[in-house]
Design an enzyme around this catalytic site. Structure first.
Site, PDB file in Angstrom:
ATOM      1  N   HIS A 144      -3.531   7.469   2.957  1.00 17.62           N
ATOM      2  CA  HIS A 144      -3.885   6.285   2.177  1.00 17.62           C
ATOM      3  C   HIS A 144      -5.239   5.519   2.922  1.00 17.62           C
ATOM      4  CE1 HIS A 144      -3.696   2.308   0.733  1.00 17.62           C
ATOM      5  NE2 HIS A 144      -3.746   1.733   1.794  1.00 17.62           N
ATOM      6  N   ASN A 169     -10.236   0.109  -0.252  1.00 19.55           N
ATOM      7  CA  ASN A 169      -8.816   0.008  -0.579  1.00 19.55           C
ATOM      8  C   ASN A 169      -8.140  -0.115  -1.930  1.00 19.55           C
ATOM      9  OD1 ASN A 169      -5.923  -0.105  -0.052  1.00 19.55           O
ATOM     10  ND2 ASN A 169      -6.022  -1.189   1.654  1.00 19.55           N
ATOM     11  N   CYS A 203       0.683  -1.472  -0.062  1.00 16.31           N
ATOM     12  CA  CYS A 203       0.082   0.114   0.040  1.00 16.31           C
ATOM     13  C   CYS A 203       0.771   1.243   0.071  1.00 16.31           C
ATOM     14  CB  CYS A 203      -0.797  -0.040   1.462  1.00 16.31           C
ATOM     15  SG  CYS A 203      -2.267  -1.186   0.977  1.00 16.31           S
TER      16      CYS A 203
HETATM   17  O1  UT7 Z   1      -4.016  -1.239   3.382  1.00 13.57           O
HETATM   18  C1  UT7 Z   1      -2.881  -1.443   4.228  1.00 13.57           C
HETATM   19  C2  UT7 Z   1      -3.103  -2.584   5.095  1.00 13.57           C
HETATM   20  N1  UT7 Z   1      -4.152  -2.884   5.643  1.00 13.57           N
HETATM   21  C3  UT7 Z   1      -5.239  -2.210   6.726  1.00 13.57           C
HETATM   22  O2  UT7 Z   1      -4.823  -1.055   7.016  1.00 13.57           O
HETATM   23  C4  UT7 Z   1      -6.245  -2.915   7.384  1.00 13.57           C
HETATM   24  C5  UT7 Z   1      -6.108  -2.780   8.876  1.00 13.57           C
HETATM   25  N2  UT7 Z   1      -7.401  -3.562   9.592  1.00 13.57           N
HETATM   26  C6  UT7 Z   1      -8.639  -3.419   9.666  1.00 13.57           C
HETATM   27  O3  UT7 Z   1      -8.972  -2.172   8.872  1.00 13.57           O
HETATM   28  C7  UT7 Z   1      -9.404  -3.808  10.493  1.00 13.57           C
HETATM   29  O4  UT7 Z   1      -8.587  -4.763  11.504  1.00 13.57           O
HETATM   30  C8  UT7 Z   1     -10.448  -4.847   9.785  1.00 13.57           C
HETATM   31  C9  UT7 Z   1     -11.662  -3.903   9.138  1.00 13.57           C
HETATM   32  C10 UT7 Z   1      -9.981  -5.784   8.730  1.00 13.57           C
HETATM   33  C11 UT7 Z   1     -11.206  -5.590  10.891  1.00 13.57           C
HETATM   34  O5  UT7 Z   1     -11.701  -4.657  11.689  1.00 13.57           O
HETATM   35  P1  UT7 Z   1     -11.706  -4.796  13.241  1.00 13.57           P
HETATM   36  O6  UT7 Z   1     -12.377  -3.830  13.951  1.00 13.57           O
HETATM   37  O7  UT7 Z   1     -10.322  -4.945  13.608  1.00 13.57           O
HETATM   38  O8  UT7 Z   1     -12.381  -6.255  13.594  1.00 13.57           O
HETATM   39  P2  UT7 Z   1     -11.819  -7.679  14.158  1.00 13.57           P
HETATM   40  O9  UT7 Z   1     -10.891  -8.302  13.201  1.00 13.57           O
HETATM   41  O10 UT7 Z   1     -11.445  -7.404  15.522  1.00 13.57           O
HETATM   42  O11 UT7 Z   1     -13.079  -8.371  14.421  1.00 13.57           O
HETATM   43  C12 UT7 Z   1     -14.222  -7.705  15.563  1.00 13.57           C
HETATM   44  C13 UT7 Z   1     -15.495  -8.601  15.216  1.00 13.57           C
HETATM   45  C14 UT7 Z   1     -15.310 -10.075  15.408  1.00 13.57           C
HETATM   46  O12 UT7 Z   1     -16.383 -10.644  16.065  1.00 13.57           O
HETATM   47  P3  UT7 Z   1     -16.131 -11.059  17.851  1.00 13.57           P
HETATM   48  O13 UT7 Z   1     -15.051 -12.065  18.090  1.00 13.57           O
HETATM   49  O14 UT7 Z   1     -16.059  -9.866  18.344  1.00 13.57           O
HETATM   50  O15 UT7 Z   1     -17.586 -11.577  18.070  1.00 13.57           O
HETATM   51  C15 UT7 Z   1     -15.004 -10.615  14.114  1.00 13.57           C
HETATM   52  O16 UT7 Z   1     -15.295 -11.980  14.073  1.00 13.57           O
HETATM   53  O17 UT7 Z   1     -16.069  -8.184  14.361  1.00 13.57           O
HETATM   54  C16 UT7 Z   1     -16.168  -9.593  13.447  1.00 13.57           C
HETATM   55  N3  UT7 Z   1     -15.899  -9.492  12.018  1.00 13.57           N
HETATM   56  C17 UT7 Z   1     -16.903  -9.101  11.235  1.00 13.57           C
HETATM   57  N4  UT7 Z   1     -18.078  -9.214  11.289  1.00 13.57           N
HETATM   58  C18 UT7 Z   1     -18.998  -8.694  10.309  1.00 13.57           C
HETATM   59  C19 UT7 Z   1     -14.795  -9.457  11.437  1.00 13.57           C
HETATM   60  N5  UT7 Z   1     -14.983  -9.119  10.101  1.00 13.57           N
HETATM   61  C20 UT7 Z   1     -16.064  -8.904  10.035  1.00 13.57           C
HETATM   62  C21 UT7 Z   1     -16.959  -8.460   9.068  1.00 13.57           C
HETATM   63  N6  UT7 Z   1     -18.448  -8.371   9.047  1.00 13.57           N
HETATM   64  N7  UT7 Z   1     -16.510  -8.404   7.420  1.00 13.57           N
END
Ligand code: UT7
Length: 331
Positions: free
Chosen positions: A256, A286, A116
């Site tokens: 970004h 993204n 990225c």
């Molecule tokens: O471009 C350069 C590199 N990439 C980035 O910079 C991306 C960086 N990361 C992110 O943007 C975020 O970490 C994500 C958008 C990928 C995920 O968001 P998060 O707030 O970190 O979610 P999480 O992985 O901590 O998950 C929170 C909850 C979990 O459920 P429980 O365990 O709390 O019950 C996940 O299972 O949300 C759940 N979850 C979802 N629910 C609905 C994870 N992904 C999804 C989804 N839809 N797509």
């Protein structure tokens, strides 16, 4: 002797027609519009459909848009750089094909890969060629067909990424406009948290790697998020302090577009309000190497000569950094 700086003098863009909405994504994976919007800020993204169309298809269109808008003869271009994480082919550069297709027959060309941060690093590379005095017109394109490396069964990645391309032209400037300062970093610790496991020299493709889905992007979202927030904010703040800039001296933050929450955290640390933050994540998601030039294309009409822009990016590797650039023209 007058100092030569490297200024952006034209921009162009291309996004594919197909719009993949959050609602449609919810038909492939367990997710919903409310979660995606509140956790990322993304409402929809563009997807390049069509057999045999790769990243160069979009890179060529973005470059042609720039050439048409600016009335530049492609034969005057000295160098074509394509920043991309999704080249058309593993060997044989996307930039070379793109340069030939747009008629830049006097140029040399090559690709740049830093996930990225590819476009941000590319700005540094393009500017250095101009500042050296050896070249007068460097075309830098950021293009990615992320849909070619995404597993649409993995909700941790498929909701985030989209396809697109943007292009900018760098030319010499004698009014001290253009790139002023840069602070670029990388750390190999990041390889564990954001990668494509197979298809490279460590694990060449086999039937098994395909079956195991090892040719798709895998990321530990939470870890990447934490590194992104702290590093993007740090380097942006550093750009201000070491150039003696106050918040009020900044007209635009150009971050970004990976996650709206990362962008907001960076803006908060720099101290600028949302009216000064370029944002198009809601409509494109993204697009990796294309996010920064797409922002410039979308906001070009609002940019004024002399505006101070702070670019910031973070990506796989890890790679990250910030650039301070003075805008060089009124549209
Ligand atoms: O471009 C350069 C590199 N990439 C980035 O910079 C991306 C960086 N990361 C992110 O943007 C975020 O970490 C994500 C958008 C990928 C995920 O968001 P998060 O707030 O970190 O979610 P999480 O992985 O901590 O998950 C929170 C909850 C979990 O459920 P429980 O365990 O709390 O019950 C996940 O299972 O949300 C759940 N979850 C979802 N629910 C609905 C994870 N992904 C999804 C989804 N839809 N797509």
């Amino acid at each position: 002797m007058t100092k030569i700086t490297a200024a952006i003098t034209a921009v162009g863009k291309y996004v594919p027609e197909y719009v993949l909405t959050n609602k449609e994504l919810a038909t492939f994976v367990e997710t919903n519009d409310e979660w995606i919007t509140s956790r990322t800020g993304i409402k929809e993204r563009r997807i390049l459909k069509g057999e045999g169309l790769g990243t160069s298809y979009m890179a060529i269109k973005a470059a042609q848009d720039l050439l048409k808008k600016s009335n530049i003869d492609p034969e005057d271009i000295d160098l074509v750089l394509v920043a991309t994480a999704t080249p058309d082919l593993p060997v044989a550069s996307t930039a070379v094909f793109t340069a030939t297709q747009i008629g830049a027959k006097n140029a040399f060309a090559y690709d740049l890969q830093a996930a990225c941060s590819s476009f941000l690093y590319g700005m540094s590379t393009a500017s250095s060629y101009i500042e050296s005095g050896r070249y007068k017109k460097v075309l830098l394109i950021g293009a990615d067909k992320m849909s070619s490396i995404i597993d649409y069964k993995d909700r941790a990645t498929c909701i985030i990424f989209g396809d697109g391309a943007g292009a900018v032209l760098f030319e010499p400037n004698t009014e001290n406009l253009g790139l002023q300062d840069e602070y670029l970093r990388s750390d190999g610790i990041g390889r564990e948290f954001l990668k494509i496991e197979a298809g490279g020299s460590i694990l060449p493709p086999t039937e098994e790697t395909v079956k195991k889905g090892q040719h798709f992007v895998h990321q530990e979202g939470k870890t990447v998020f934490k590194y992104a927030v702290s590093n993007m904010a740090d380097v942006s703040e550093k750009m201000l302090t070491r150039n003696n800039l106050k918040e009020e001296d900044i007209q635009w933050l150009v971050p970004h577009q990976a996650n709206k929450r990362i962008i907001e955290a960076t803006a908060k640390r720099v101290g600028v309000g949302s009216d000064k933050v370029m944002m198009n994540i809601h409509k494109y998601g993204n697009t990796t190497s294309a996010t920064l030039p797409l922002l410039l294309a979308d906001y070009e009409n609002q940019l004024k000569k002399g505006d101070n822009l702070i670019f910031a990016a973070f990506g796989g590797g890890f790679t990250w950094g910030a650039i301070y650039l003075k805008w060089a023209y009124n549209s």
